[in-house]
Each structure stands twice: as structure tokens, then as C-alpha cells.
Design a protein around this motif. Sequence first.
Motif, PDB file in Angstrom:
ATOM      1  N   ASP A  88       0.391  -1.611   0.059  1.00 52.98           N
ATOM      2  CA  ASP A  88       0.076   0.031   0.044  1.00 52.98           C
ATOM      3  C   ASP A  88       1.173   1.325   0.246  1.00 52.98           C
ATOM      4  O   ASP A  88       0.730   2.245   0.599  1.00 52.98           O
ATOM      5  CB  ASP A  88      -0.762  -0.339   0.873  1.00 52.98           C
ATOM      6  N   MET A  89       1.634   1.406  -0.617  1.00 57.71           N
ATOM      7  CA  MET A  89       2.711   2.325  -0.958  1.00 57.71           C
ATOM      8  C   MET A  89       2.797   2.791  -2.949  1.00 57.71           C
ATOM      9  O   MET A  89       2.797   1.959  -3.324  1.00 57.71           O
ATOM     10  CB  MET A  89       4.042   2.480  -0.165  1.00 57.71           C
ATOM     11  N   ILE A  90       3.152   3.525  -3.202  1.00 60.46           N
ATOM     12  CA  ILE A  90       4.235   3.927  -4.548  1.00 60.46           C
ATOM     13  C   ILE A  90       5.056   4.627  -4.203  1.00 60.46           C
ATOM     14  O   ILE A  90       5.350   5.991  -3.864  1.00 60.46           O
ATOM     15  CB  ILE A  90       2.443   4.429  -5.564  1.00 60.46           C
ATOM     16  N   TYR A 227       5.329   7.046  -0.925  1.00 56.13           N
ATOM     17  CA  TYR A 227       4.070   7.795  -0.469  1.00 56.13           C
ATOM     18  C   TYR A 227       3.414   6.677  -0.178  1.00 56.13           C
ATOM     19  O   TYR A 227       2.576   5.802  -1.097  1.00 56.13           O
ATOM     20  CB  TYR A 227       3.565   8.458  -1.664  1.00 56.13           C
ATOM     21  N   SER A 228       3.405   6.992   1.121  1.00 57.17           N
ATOM     22  CA  SER A 228       2.220   5.071   1.736  1.00 57.17           C
ATOM     23  C   SER A 228       0.631   5.798   2.276  1.00 57.17           C
ATOM     24  O   SER A 228       0.387   6.701   1.638  1.00 57.17           O
ATOM     25  CB  SER A 228       2.504   4.888   3.403  1.00 57.17           C
ATOM     26  N   ILE A 229      -0.059   4.692   1.379  1.00 53.69           N
ATOM     27  CA  ILE A 229      -1.871   4.431   2.046  1.00 53.69           C
ATOM     28  C   ILE A 229      -1.679   4.079   3.365  1.00 53.69           C
ATOM     29  O   ILE A 229      -3.223   3.891   2.884  1.00 53.69           O
ATOM     30  CB  ILE A 229      -2.483   4.827   0.369  1.00 53.69           C
ATOM     31  N   LYS A 239      -5.919  10.380  -1.434  1.00 52.21           N
ATOM     32  CA  LYS A 239      -6.283   9.105  -2.327  1.00 52.21           C
ATOM     33  C   LYS A 239      -5.857   9.941  -3.740  1.00 52.21           C
ATOM     34  O   LYS A 239      -5.034   9.748  -4.573  1.00 52.21           O
ATOM     35  CB  LYS A 239      -7.399   9.216  -1.817  1.00 52.21           C
ATOM     36  N   TYR A 242      -2.534   9.718  -4.401  1.00 52.84           N
ATOM     37  CA  TYR A 242      -1.654   8.346  -4.962  1.00 52.84           C
ATOM     38  C   TYR A 242      -2.189   7.610  -6.144  1.00 52.84           C
ATOM     39  O   TYR A 242      -2.169   7.429  -7.375  1.00 52.84           O
ATOM     40  CB  TYR A 242      -2.442   7.180  -4.095  1.00 52.84           C
ATOM     41  N   VAL A 261      -7.745   3.870  -4.753  1.00 55.15           N
ATOM     42  CA  VAL A 261      -7.467   3.695  -3.542  1.00 55.15           C
ATOM     43  C   VAL A 261      -8.739   3.402  -2.844  1.00 55.15           C
ATOM     44  O   VAL A 261      -9.594   4.388  -3.440  1.00 55.15           O
ATOM     45  CB  VAL A 261      -6.322   4.640  -2.754  1.00 55.15           C
TER      46      VAL A 261
END
Length: 274
Positions: A88-90, A227-229, A239, A242, A261
Motif C-alpha cells: 500500500d505505497m507507490i 508515498y504510503s496510503i 487518495k 496516489y 485507492v
Amino acid sequence: MGGVMMIALGHENYLKMAVNLAASIKANDNCLIHLVHDGGYFNLGREEASLFNSQQKYHHGDKKDFIKSKTELYELSPFDKTLYLDVDMIFLVNKKVSDLFSTLSGVDFAIMNQGQEEKCLWADPAEVRKVTGDTHPMYVFYSECLYFEKNQKTKDFFRKVKSAYSRPKIKTMPFAGSHMPDELAFIIASLQTGMLPHQENWLPVYWYLRDKKYRHMQPYELPFYAYSIGGNVVPEYGKAHYNNLVSYYSKIMGISEPYKVRDKRSYLPERVKY
């Protein structure tokens, strides 16, 4: 040989996020990516599957404990040098995994942390100390990004991580339902073995709940690699950031229907609180 390892277990959205993360990495850099999954991998399209250099199916045993898999990274990884990333990151634009690897060469163990502090979200620090003693300093760990090189020292460390997780001797706050938080197992093992982070305040990944002073910045301005969500609810600006990055990378890598997301608590009952 070094490479990135991801785990996508449980809900199919984790597999979709793994595809997004892999696309963001491969668009910026050429590196090996290994995926651990529980069957959904075979539902990926050709473009999505090609993002992963290798894959393996995770065997849960008698009950499905998705958190436990992170304590088994040493056995699961096919690499001598492993950079583990939560899915859950990019990665941010023009940020390369190879650059991050170059800063970690020769390091036994690295984990995101907020420095030394006698503080623990998941258990009473005084209770933790009863189990581990007072020899080594306590750190605030974030396990969404960690690195290790395979040798006897890290093998022994991960053995302690698994032991702390499977046989906790203290009362812990549950995470994702009834599971023990993996971060607590890493903290306990660190205190027991003296395997400390290679650097204080090592934070290569931006997270909106922790890095609040950067909240006003656009992703291209952030001094991070990714970048973490993470978390059960993502703010609207998170959101948007991301999803914009996902759209950008998907066009580059030929992904026709990328995942956008959703708040985890909307599809995971056990994530209502965290």
C-alpha cells in the motif's frame, strides 16, 4: 543478488496495490521483484504479471494469519539482499530502488524508525522490558519498509521475531482483528538480540499520519522515495496523490485498468479501528 519483495495476501485489493507499486518501480528502474501471494496472482493479466520476476504461493497452515507472513521474510525471500515493501505505497516520480539499495549495501538490517524512544503503540513499554531486559535501546518501528542481508546474524534475528510473534509473553493490543502486530515482534527481537536500526530516524517512505509537516507538498516535492496510503482511512488529498501517480505509471507500463485507492475499512471488517 538483491531485489524487492512484496506480500499480497487476503483481499484481492492487496494484489492490485502490488501491481501499482511494481509498475511505479519498473517505470523508474530495472530491478527484480518477488511477489508472495495466496492464489490471486494467476488472475493477473499479461501486463500485470510481467511486472514480477518471480512469485510464490504462501501456505497459511490451519488458520489464515496474514500478519504472520511478515515475520517469515527471511525464509520467503529468494534474494541475498532484500528490500521489503508493503504494497500500500507507490514510488515517487524519478525515484529509483537502485539508489535506495546503494545506501544500504553492507547493512545487516534496516527498518523505518522514528529514533530511540521508550514508547510502544502496541504494548506497555514496561511490560516489554520485563521480557527483553534493559540492555538495548527501544526504537519506534514502522515495518512497511525494511531491508536485510542474509547472514547468520539476521537469520538469528528473524528467528527471534518469529518466536516473539508466535509465543508472546506480554499483553498486546490486537491489530487487524485478533492478530499481534508484527512491529511489536520486531521491537521485542531487536531488544533481545541487539539488532538495532542502521540509522536513527530512517524514513524513506512518506506517510500522511506521521510526516505531517510535509502535508502541504505535492508528491514531486517530497524528500522521500515512496508515498504510503497505509491505515484504515486515507484523507482525500492522499487518495488524489496516489491515484494521480497510479494513472501516470499505468500509462507508461501499459496497465489498462489500474486500481484506485479505497479505504481499507470499507472492505476489511477487521480494519475498522487501525
